[in-house]
Design an enzyme around this catalytic site. Structure first.
Site, PDB file in Angstrom:
ATOM      1  N   GLY A  46       3.341  -0.772   9.897  1.00 36.35           N
ATOM      2  CA  GLY A  46       4.202  -1.037   8.739  1.00 36.35           C
ATOM      3  C   GLY A  46       5.079  -2.261   8.978  1.00 36.35           C
ATOM      4  O   GLY A  46       6.125  -2.418   8.354  1.00 36.35           O
ATOM      5  N   THR A  47       4.620  -3.143   9.871  1.00 34.75           N
ATOM      6  CA  THR A  47       5.366  -4.355  10.241  1.00 34.75           C
ATOM      7  C   THR A  47       5.832  -5.153   9.021  1.00 34.75           C
ATOM      8  O   THR A  47       6.994  -5.518   8.914  1.00 34.75           O
ATOM      9  CB  THR A  47       4.459  -5.295  11.082  1.00 34.75           C
ATOM     10  OG1 THR A  47       3.598  -4.506  11.883  1.00 34.75           O
ATOM     11  CG2 THR A  47       5.269  -6.268  11.904  1.00 34.75           C
ATOM     12  N   HIS A  99       4.079  -8.272  18.088  1.00 34.34           N
ATOM     13  CA  HIS A  99       3.292  -7.069  18.388  1.00 34.34           C
ATOM     14  C   HIS A  99       3.135  -6.902  19.905  1.00 34.34           C
ATOM     15  O   HIS A  99       2.404  -6.030  20.359  1.00 34.34           O
ATOM     16  CB  HIS A  99       1.873  -7.210  17.822  1.00 34.34           C
ATOM     17  CG  HIS A  99       1.769  -7.064  16.338  1.00 34.34           C
ATOM     18  ND1 HIS A  99       2.469  -6.140  15.617  1.00 34.34           N
ATOM     19  CD2 HIS A  99       0.980  -7.714  15.435  1.00 34.34           C
ATOM     20  CE1 HIS A  99       2.136  -6.236  14.332  1.00 34.34           C
ATOM     21  NE2 HIS A  99       1.248  -7.184  14.208  1.00 34.34           N
ATOM     22  N   ARG A 121       4.750   4.652  14.161  1.00 35.39           N
ATOM     23  CA  ARG A 121       4.007   5.343  13.103  1.00 35.39           C
ATOM     24  C   ARG A 121       3.008   6.286  13.759  1.00 35.39           C
ATOM     25  O   ARG A 121       2.555   6.008  14.892  1.00 35.39           O
ATOM     26  CB  ARG A 121       3.262   4.304  12.234  1.00 35.39           C
ATOM     27  CG  ARG A 121       2.585   4.874  11.012  1.00 35.39           C
ATOM     28  CD  ARG A 121       1.788   3.822  10.243  1.00 35.39           C
ATOM     29  NE  ARG A 121       1.327   4.358   8.974  1.00 35.39           N
ATOM     30  CZ  ARG A 121       0.483   3.732   8.148  1.00 35.39           C
ATOM     31  NH1 ARG A 121       0.019   2.533   8.465  1.00 35.39           N
ATOM     32  NH2 ARG A 121       0.113   4.295   7.016  1.00 35.39           N
ATOM     33  N   TYR A 184       7.785   4.854  10.415  1.00 36.02           N
ATOM     34  CA  TYR A 184       7.165   4.628   9.099  1.00 36.02           C
ATOM     35  C   TYR A 184       7.359   5.873   8.241  1.00 36.02           C
ATOM     36  O   TYR A 184       7.687   5.787   7.050  1.00 36.02           O
ATOM     37  CB  TYR A 184       5.671   4.353   9.311  1.00 36.02           C
ATOM     38  CG  TYR A 184       4.881   4.089   8.054  1.00 36.02           C
ATOM     39  CD1 TYR A 184       4.633   2.780   7.635  1.00 36.02           C
ATOM     40  CD2 TYR A 184       4.350   5.136   7.294  1.00 36.02           C
ATOM     41  CE1 TYR A 184       3.897   2.528   6.488  1.00 36.02           C
ATOM     42  CE2 TYR A 184       3.615   4.891   6.144  1.00 36.02           C
ATOM     43  CZ  TYR A 184       3.389   3.589   5.754  1.00 36.02           C
ATOM     44  OH  TYR A 184       2.656   3.346   4.603  1.00 36.02           O
ATOM     45  N   MET A 223       5.201  -5.177  -3.392  1.00 34.79           N
ATOM     46  CA  MET A 223       4.710  -5.977  -2.256  1.00 34.79           C
ATOM     47  C   MET A 223       3.234  -6.324  -2.428  1.00 34.79           C
ATOM     48  O   MET A 223       2.791  -7.407  -2.090  1.00 34.79           O
ATOM     49  CB  MET A 223       4.899  -5.211  -0.949  1.00 34.79           C
ATOM     50  CG  MET A 223       6.241  -5.450  -0.302  1.00 34.79           C
ATOM     51  SD  MET A 223       6.295  -4.725   1.352  1.00 34.79           S
ATOM     52  CE  MET A 223       5.260  -5.859   2.279  1.00 34.79           C
ATOM     53  N   ARG A 248      -3.071  -1.398   1.881  1.00 32.22           N
ATOM     54  CA  ARG A 248      -4.234  -0.585   1.513  1.00 32.22           C
ATOM     55  C   ARG A 248      -3.815   0.629   0.685  1.00 32.22           C
ATOM     56  O   ARG A 248      -4.026   0.676  -0.515  1.00 32.22           O
ATOM     57  CB  ARG A 248      -4.958  -0.184   2.809  1.00 32.22           C
ATOM     58  CG  ARG A 248      -6.321   0.449   2.638  1.00 32.22           C
ATOM     59  CD  ARG A 248      -6.880   0.821   4.004  1.00 32.22           C
ATOM     60  NE  ARG A 248      -5.995   1.741   4.712  1.00 32.22           N
ATOM     61  CZ  ARG A 248      -6.076   3.076   4.660  1.00 32.22           C
ATOM     62  NH1 ARG A 248      -7.033   3.648   3.972  1.00 32.22           N
ATOM     63  NH2 ARG A 248      -5.213   3.842   5.320  1.00 32.22           N
ATOM     64  N   LYS A 249      -3.172   1.628   1.332  1.00 29.04           N
ATOM     65  CA  LYS A 249      -2.744   2.821   0.582  1.00 29.04           C
ATOM     66  C   LYS A 249      -1.241   3.050   0.673  1.00 29.04           C
ATOM     67  O   LYS A 249      -0.629   3.567  -0.248  1.00 29.04           O
ATOM     68  CB  LYS A 249      -3.444   4.056   1.138  1.00 29.04           C
ATOM     69  CG  LYS A 249      -4.874   4.243   0.689  1.00 29.04           C
ATOM     70  CD  LYS A 249      -5.328   5.662   0.992  1.00 29.04           C
ATOM     71  CE  LYS A 249      -6.791   5.854   0.702  1.00 29.04           C
ATOM     72  NZ  LYS A 249      -7.289   7.133   1.235  1.00 29.04           N
TER      73      LYS A 249
HETATM   74  P1  A3P Z   1      -2.352   1.578   5.312  1.00 22.28           P
HETATM   75  O1  A3P Z   1      -3.537   0.785   5.751  1.00 22.28           O
HETATM   76  O2  A3P Z   1      -2.318   2.960   5.891  1.00 22.28           O
HETATM   77  O3  A3P Z   1      -2.146   1.577   3.830  1.00 22.28           O
HETATM   78  P2  A3P Z   1       1.219  -3.715   9.297  1.00 22.28           P
HETATM   79  O4  A3P Z   1       2.145  -4.406   8.354  1.00 22.28           O
HETATM   80  O5  A3P Z   1       1.852  -3.357  10.602  1.00 22.28           O
HETATM   81  O6  A3P Z   1      -0.058  -4.473   9.441  1.00 22.28           O
HETATM   82  O7  A3P Z   1       0.867  -2.307   8.660  1.00 22.28           O
HETATM   83  C1  A3P Z   1       0.046  -2.203   7.513  1.00 22.28           C
HETATM   84  C2  A3P Z   1       0.240  -0.818   6.921  1.00 22.28           C
HETATM   85  O8  A3P Z   1       1.556  -0.749   6.312  1.00 22.28           O
HETATM   86  C3  A3P Z   1      -0.767  -0.525   5.834  1.00 22.28           C
HETATM   87  O9  A3P Z   1      -1.045   0.871   5.920  1.00 22.28           O
HETATM   88  C4  A3P Z   1       0.022  -0.901   4.591  1.00 22.28           C
HETATM   89  O10 A3P Z   1      -0.458  -0.354   3.393  1.00 22.28           O
HETATM   90  C5  A3P Z   1       1.398  -0.340   4.956  1.00 22.28           C
HETATM   91  N1  A3P Z   1       2.453  -0.914   4.112  1.00 22.28           N
HETATM   92  C6  A3P Z   1       2.738  -2.213   3.892  1.00 22.28           C
HETATM   93  N2  A3P Z   1       3.725  -2.348   2.981  1.00 22.28           N
HETATM   94  C7  A3P Z   1       4.088  -1.096   2.628  1.00 22.28           C
HETATM   95  C8  A3P Z   1       5.052  -0.575   1.705  1.00 22.28           C
HETATM   96  N3  A3P Z   1       5.822  -1.360   0.979  1.00 22.28           N
HETATM   97  N4  A3P Z   1       5.149   0.776   1.605  1.00 22.28           N
HETATM   98  C9  A3P Z   1       4.373   1.581   2.340  1.00 22.28           C
HETATM   99  N5  A3P Z   1       3.431   1.158   3.209  1.00 22.28           N
HETATM  100  C10 A3P Z   1       3.286  -0.177   3.350  1.00 22.28           C
END
Ligand code: A3P
Length: 286
Positions: A46-47, A99, A121, A184, A223, A248-249
């Site tokens: 959730g970076t 990271h 997470r 997360y 976003m 993604r989700k």
């Molecule tokens: P999913 O693939 O489970 O949906 P990172 O930023 O570290 O690459 O992490 C990506 C994950 O954070 C993805 O998870 C993405 O959907 C989720 N993410 C990004 N923005 C978000 C938001 N505003 N609310 C909830 N989840 C979010």
């Protein structure tokens, strides 16, 4: 896999983005400053969500910055060549992302008073998110089946190495005044109070309408539509987004839709073996 990674002290790092060999010695002396805010995560924790929230804290809820500057320029990754180059001469308080596992971060972090936020997470959701992300990436070997990626993840043969080691490493900073741990899952459950917690940690205060604007602009849907945050600017270069998105989700517990019963049991066993020495309340999903 070797052609996709550079290996540093046993950790596989993305060859395309990691600081090149010729710059490495200089990079190791990168100076973190007391006024920096550092976002540390294992990939897929959730970076980008946390970066968006921090940018909105810095801009007092005003979305102009997040709508006009790409997310990787707002909080550059210190371990990438472009990130390092933009950070090293930057004045004023900097937002810095990384990271890296604890043993690879430039050492000045430990003597600075920079504020560090480590976002964790559920590793099962990280695994699933990573599987789908690396399938649309052009710079990391694509896994075919989840079964295959499950093995790579357990063995730590994925970008930035083992989640278990990464988490152990950074958790050793727990209790330090300038180190905040967030999850997360908690952020998902209550974004408002966790944002207030971040503000308190940073010594910042938002007015109610600023906080409301922050919450609106850091939602998953907003976003996902923000081209400065959703990586659509890099479509075709690093990512083939026809078949997915970095956003993604955005839910907790999606792993339940993908793990078989046997995989869930195997993961539980490994988690218990590897993480038993840490207080389980650190892991709100367990
Ligand atoms: P999913 O693939 O489970 O949906 P990172 O930023 O570290 O690459 O992490 C990506 C994950 O954070 C993805 O998870 C993405 O959907 C989720 N993410 C990004 N923005 C978000 C938001 N505003 N609310 C909830 N989840 C979010």
């Amino acid at each position: 896999m070797s052609d996709q990674y550079v290996w540093l002290k046993g950790i596989p790092l993305p060859a395309l983005t990691f600081i090149p060999e010729a710059l490495r010695e200089e990079w190791e002396t990168f100076v973190f400053k007391d006024e920096d805010v550092v976002i540390l995560t294992y990939p897929k924790s959730g970076t980008h969500w946390l970066i968006e929230i921090l940018c909105l804290i810095f801009s007092k809820g005003d979305p102009k910055w997040i709508q006009s500057v790409p997310i990787w320029d707002r909080s550059p990754w210190v371990e990438t060549e472009s990130g390092y180059n933009s950070l090293k001469d930057k004045e004023g308080p900097r937002l810095i992302s990384s990271h890296l596992p604890i043993q690879l971060i430039p050492k000045s972090l430990f003597s600075s008073k920079a504020k560090v936020i480590y976002l964790i997470r559920n590793p099962r959701d990280i695994l699933v998110a990573g599987y789908f992300f690396y399938r649309i990436s052009n710079f990391i070997k694509k896994p075919e089946l989840l079964e295959e990626y499950f093995e790579w993840f357990i063995q730590g043969n994925v970008p930035y190495g083992s989640w278990f080691d990464h988490t152990h490493g950074w958790m050793s900073m727990k209790g330090k005044e300038n180190f905040l741990i967030l999850s997360y899952e908690e952020l998902k459950r209550d974004r408002r109070s966790n944002t207030e917690k971040i503000c308190q940690f940073l010594g910042k205060k938002l007015e109610p309408e600023e906080l409301n604007s922050l919450l609106k602009n850091s939602s998953f849907q907003v976003m996902k539509e923000n081209k400065m945050s959703n990586y659509s600017l890099l479509r075709g270069q690093y990512l083939d987004e026809k078949n997915g998105s970095i956003l993604r989700k955005g839910i907790s517990g999606d792993w339940k839709n993908y793990f078989t019963v046997a995989q869930a049991e195997a993961f539980d066993k490994i988690f218990q073996e590897k993480m038993a020495d840490l207080p389980q309340e650190l892991f709100p999903w367990e």
